[in-house]
Structures are given as C-alpha cells and as structure tokens.
Design a protein around this motif. Structure first.
Motif, PDB file in Angstrom:
ATOM      1  N   ALA A   1      43.383  37.203  51.363  1.00 37.86           N
ATOM      2  CA  ALA A   1      43.149  37.116  52.687  1.00 37.86           C
ATOM      3  C   ALA A   1      43.546  35.719  53.509  1.00 37.86           C
ATOM      4  N   ASP A   2      43.406  34.790  52.727  1.00 37.68           N
ATOM      5  CA  ASP A   2      43.763  33.536  53.234  1.00 37.68           C
ATOM      6  C   ASP A   2      45.038  33.025  53.306  1.00 37.68           C
ATOM      7  N   LYS A   3      46.171  33.815  52.928  1.00 40.59           N
ATOM      8  CA  LYS A   3      47.409  33.595  52.709  1.00 40.59           C
ATOM      9  C   LYS A   3      48.018  34.292  53.847  1.00 40.59           C
ATOM     10  N   ILE A   4      47.541  35.060  54.598  1.00 40.67           N
ATOM     11  CA  ILE A   4      47.802  35.873  55.615  1.00 40.67           C
ATOM     12  C   ILE A   4      47.645  35.283  57.110  1.00 40.67           C
ATOM     13  N   ASP A   5      48.626  35.000  57.744  1.00 42.09           N
ATOM     14  CA  ASP A   5      48.449  34.692  59.249  1.00 42.09           C
ATOM     15  C   ASP A   5      48.359  35.712  60.271  1.00 42.09           C
ATOM     16  N   LEU A   6      47.024  36.016  60.772  1.00 44.17           N
ATOM     17  CA  LEU A   6      46.676  37.053  61.578  1.00 44.17           C
ATOM     18  C   LEU A   6      47.298  36.974  62.966  1.00 44.17           C
ATOM     19  N   ALA A   7      47.682  35.630  63.198  1.00 46.90           N
ATOM     20  CA  ALA A   7      48.366  35.258  64.583  1.00 46.90           C
ATOM     21  C   ALA A   7      49.736  35.903  64.710  1.00 46.90           C
ATOM     22  N   ARG A   8      50.517  36.306  63.557  1.00 41.45           N
ATOM     23  CA  ARG A   8      51.877  36.739  63.518  1.00 41.45           C
ATOM     24  C   ARG A   8      51.889  38.148  63.910  1.00 41.45           C
TER      25      ARG A   8
END
Length: 207
Positions: free
Chosen positions: A168-175
């Motif tokens: 999960a921490d490798k995914i940028d939720l802002a994108r």
C-alpha cells in the motif's frame, strides 16, 4: 488495453495485457452503472490464457451487463451457469452502492483491496476474503458478500494473479486512477500470465 472514466461517484481505470506472445487476453475488467446510484466493478480471470480463457470471461461479462442490478451472490450464480461449458474463471465483484458502502465477493484468486489515506500515508483498510473454487466449474455452497464503509478518497484495487501484489505504501493515492492502474501494470505484471488491474477512487457525495 486501457480504459478509464467517471461513473457515478467513482473515477476508475482498467489496464491489462495478454501473456507476452499471445494476441488475446483471458482477463476482463467490468465497470457498470447499476442505475440506482451504484457502480458494479468486476475483474475476471479466465483459466489459462488465449481464446478459451477469453471465451469464459466474455460470457460472464455479458451476464454482468444484462443483470447488473442483481445482488452480488446472485450474479456469481448466474455467471457460474453461463460458464458451465467453458474453462471457468476466477472472479471478484465489488459494488459501491448509493450509500457510502462497499460490498464485495470473490471466488478464486482475483485479489481486491481497499486503500485509504492515513496520517502517515496510504494504508490498507481491508482485503477481500476470497473463497476457493472456479466460477463455471465448482462454486462454493455458501456465497456471502462482505459490506464495509467507504469514504471520499478511498481507492479500490482489483487485480488478477498476473500481477505481483504491491504494498500500500508504494501507491500514491493523489495520482489519477488511470496513472495508478497503468503504473501497476507496467511495474508489477508477470511475464508468465495475462494481467489486469482495476483502480477505482470513491469521489464522495456531490461528486
């Protein structure tokens, strides 16, 4: 193969490709407006690869389109019947309803996760509980969808086993959802299978 759009209160994208060397993928992503303010998402992985796998997934895709307003467990049974003379498929369904809820159900190994933005960054809120079986061949006797709350900005990720599960921490939720799905496919797709990922962001009320 890439598709993206906004349906109801969700921004979504699918990204997939066939097994290297093959022309046809047996993986399918489905996004359907249920007509009552909900959005139905499905990811199907026809067993094996090639035309026979694609045929199984296509039959289920048609059933979902024609019966999109039915409960998730009923949809599983209908797809099971439609794929009875095919290889069958692993299949996960998720419904973002008119309320701030997510329902989901899975048979086989199509993984689904719900991510949220926490104080320290992206967090894994929930993982779909998968039931063993093959839709079209061996369906579990008891199918029970799970229901959980969903909030604005949460991201639903669904992926076939042709992708390595990303932390999960490798995914940028802002994108944008399209960028997230495309990046995951490019970075994490295996060279030994078809691959498909679906990303859907809940935009909340008034979106």
């Amino acid at each position: 193969m890439h598709e993206d759009g906004i349906t109801g209160r969700t921004e979504w994208s699918t990204a997939g490709r066939a097994l290297p060397g093959q022309d046809v993928s047996g993986d399918r992503g489905v996004v359907l407006d249920t007509g009552d303010g909900g959005v139905l998402f499905g990811v199907l992985d026809g067993l094996g690869h090639g035309a026979a796998a694609a045929d199984a997934a296509d039959r289920a895709t048609l059933v979902l389109s024609d019966n999109r307003g039915e409960p998730l467990d009923v949809l599983m049974v209908l797809c099971h019947r439609a794929m009875a003379e095919t290889r069958g498929a692993a299949m996960s369904l998720a419904l973002i309803g008119p309320g701030d809820t997510l329902q989901w159900i899975g048979v086989g190994n199509v993984e689904s996760r719900l991510l949220t933005l926490g104080p320290a960054g992206p967090e894994l809120r929930a993982t779909m509980l998968l039931t063993g079986g093959i839709v079209g061949y061996r369906l579990p006797a008891h199918l029970q969808p799970q229901t959980l709350p969903i909030k604005q900005g949460d991201l639903l990720l669904m992926a076939t086993d042709g992708l390595v599960t990303a932390d999960a921490d490798k995914i940028d939720l802002a994108r944008p959802a399209a960028a997230i799905a495309g990046d995951l496919l490019a970075r994490d797709a295996k060279d030994t299978d078809d691959a498909l990922v679906l990303a859907a962001r809940f935009r909340g009320a008034g979106s």
